[in-house]
Write a protein that holds these residues in place. Structure first.
Motif: not given
Length: 556
Positions: A462-471
């Protein structure tokens, strides 16, 4: 061990399963002190008695350091046990060569590593650990995993055993944090497809030297043409990545399941300032590649110019090793400082070699006089080609950032391979991104200025998914981003539905988990049959569905 399950779970949850053993033990000890102050002295005695220390020495250490100073008590007890052991013969200096870099960067060791142990030295350490209350099996495994010599103390071995005992209680030694949640589905292995040729009967693939694939921007030997098997020439483009130094036969299997395309092996040290030996199986063109701009820094001093002032002349490194998912401890950097401080000039050869060994193993850089330090997450982002602060904030702890960066693509290398797509998709590309991580493929496409019309991303964290979403939001992407959590939940029917919705996929990109392939994993380096790395077959399943659906859509 005397630790409560609640405190063990809390420490691992807060610091991550790959955190330094000392950090885990210190955290648990602090929780114990804070939560049980009313009977802290007796609890402290019980705590260290459970670890195998003698009661008399425990009481003496508590009297000298105070019952609240758990860390000092532990250090005193371990030092006492070490002092009582026979004198250990100093290990002969280790000669290093360029080819050793990634062996020692893959956490602690690889299967190709050769260690010059002395049987008497092992026996001394074994006896010392057994005198501390550890079993012969635990002591033997610790010595096997951590090695011997002046850089591996009795305290290090004891820490390793304690952390392993903690981890075994929760079955988390090599587990992914996402898989520590209850009721998570067991990974399944897709049925193996028969190899499409007789290549499996040939000798195993050999790693090239130098590892530059079909060529890299800064080196001679560029190859502009190759012949792909007929099965690999049909759309879509696919791009698969994993560690080059995998167990014997793994890359033959990967190649046979990906339409007999031979892997392109590249060490990113030929492109940037850090090594990263990876294999890439893809059907992309290889003519017309170009380096993404701005180009990566090529040496350590270029990447981190502030280190020049403190870099000793006897440290000849110009490249860093592979970025790891863990960092060196404060205790290690302090030992390096203490080893160098007595010398106003150049230290003795034995000290230099010890320090260089640790610097190479843990990717340490010089930040002050006699001060070597591990890389910070933002420095790793720079080396790997990500924007600064790409993984910072948004609920990501430092430990989680280290893990995510250590498992990511080297963006400049991937961008060099993907650069051939720019003239083919001037109006944008549809991407199916499997095992997306922190979005290395998406960052590469963005830096190449290839518009992403649609990205369907599948990432368990979930943390990595949030990173991509923020990018995606911060770079003002105009296309559509759809995120899924688990490749196993991406059914064949859902893939077909998504392809019909967005007109198909132009690129299927990803790299399945390397947990059971990497050289540092001595416990479960079981290849593609491992619980994590078997997800490679999910990549194959999904790619097959995309290819078959593409054929159907083109005919209709």
């Amino acid at each position: 061990m005397g630790f409560s399950p609640e405190n063990i779970a809390r420490a691992i949850d807060e610091h991550g399963p790959n955190a330094d053993t000392v950090v885990i033990i210190d955290a648990i000890s602090k929780y114990t002190v804070n939560c049980e102050a009313s009977s802290s002295k007796s609890k402290t005695i019980d705590h260290f008695l459970a670890m195998g220390f003698e009661e008399e020495k425990v009481i003496k250490a508590i009297h000298e350091h105070g019952e609240d100073n758990i860390e000092e008590i532990a250090n005193a007890l371990i030092s006492s046990a070490a002092d009582a052991s026979p004198v250990i013969k100093e290990e002969e200096d280790i000669e290093w060569s360029e080819s050793d870099d990634e062996k020692y960067a893959n956490f602690l060791s690889s299967d190709d590593e050769k260690v010059s142990d002395s049987s008497s030295e092992n026996g001394n350490q074994l006896r010392s650990l057994m005198n501390m209350g550890f079993s012969e099996l635990e002591a033997s495994l610790a010595i096997q995993r951590c090695g011997t010599g002046e850089d591996v103390s009795i305290a290090d071995l004891a820490d390793f055993i304690c952390a392993a005992q903690i981890a075994r209680e929760f079955d988390e030694f090599h587990a992914d944090p996402e898989e520590q949640k209850p009721n998570v589905k067991k990974r399944r292995i897709e049925p193996r497809r028969e190899p499409r040729s007789s290549a499996a009967d040939d000798e195993p693939l050999r790693l090239p030297n130098p590892m530059i694939g079909f060529g890299v921007p800064n080196e001679p030997g560029l190859i502009a043409q190759r012949s792909l098997p007929a099965m690999a020439r049909m759309p879509p483009f696919f791009y698969y990545e994993n560690v080059a130094l995998a167990p014997k036969g793994v890359w033959d299997t990967i190649s046979s399941h990906l339409y007999d395309v031979p892997p392109e092996f590249v060490d990113s040290k030929y492109i940037c300032a850090a090594a990263r030996k990876r294999g890439y199986v893809h059907n992309l063109p290889i003519s017309g590649r170009y380096q993404v701009q701005p180009p990566p820094k090529y040496t350590i001093s270029e990447a981190f110019p502030l280190t020049k002032k403190w870099w000793p002349e006897w440290d000849k490194r110009t490249k860093l090793n592979c970025i790891l998912t863990v960092n060196a401890s404060a205790q290690l950097t302090n030992r390096i400082r203490l080893a160098l401080e007595p010398y106003s000039g150049e230290p003795p050869e034995s000290k230099k070699k010890y320090v260089i060994e640790q610097c190479k193993k843990w990717n340490l850089v010089w930040v002050g006089k006699n001060k070597a330090a591990p890389l910070e997450p933002d420095e790793m982002e720079t080396l790997l080609g990500f924007p600064r602060n790409h993984t910072r904030g948004g609920g990501m702890s430092r430990t989680e950032r280290l893990k995510s960066l250590g498992n990511s693509f080297q963006v400049d290398t991937v961008a060099y391979h993907l650069s051939v797509l720019k003239p083919l998709f001037p109006y944008g590309i549809n991407v199916l991104s499997l095992f997306t991580g922190i979005g290395g493929g998406e960052v590469a496409l963005h830096r190449l200025q290839i518009p992403m019309k649609t990205v369907v991303s599948v990432e368990i964290s979930a943390g990595n998914r949030n990173i991509l979403k923020d990018f995606w939001e911060q770079t003002n992407q105009k296309g559509t981003l759809i995120e899924f959590a688990d490749v196993q939940d991406l059914s064949n029917e859902k893939i077909v539905e998504l392809m019909k919705q967005f007109g198909g996929f132009d690129l299927v990109i990803g790299g399945s988990p390397c947990n059971n392939l990497a050289g540092g994993n001595r416990v479960s380096r079981s290849g593609l049959e491992g619980d994590q790395s078997c997800l490679f077959y999910e990549y194959c399943r999904i790619l097959d569905v995309v290819r078959e659906t593409t054929k159907t859509m083109r005919r209709s």
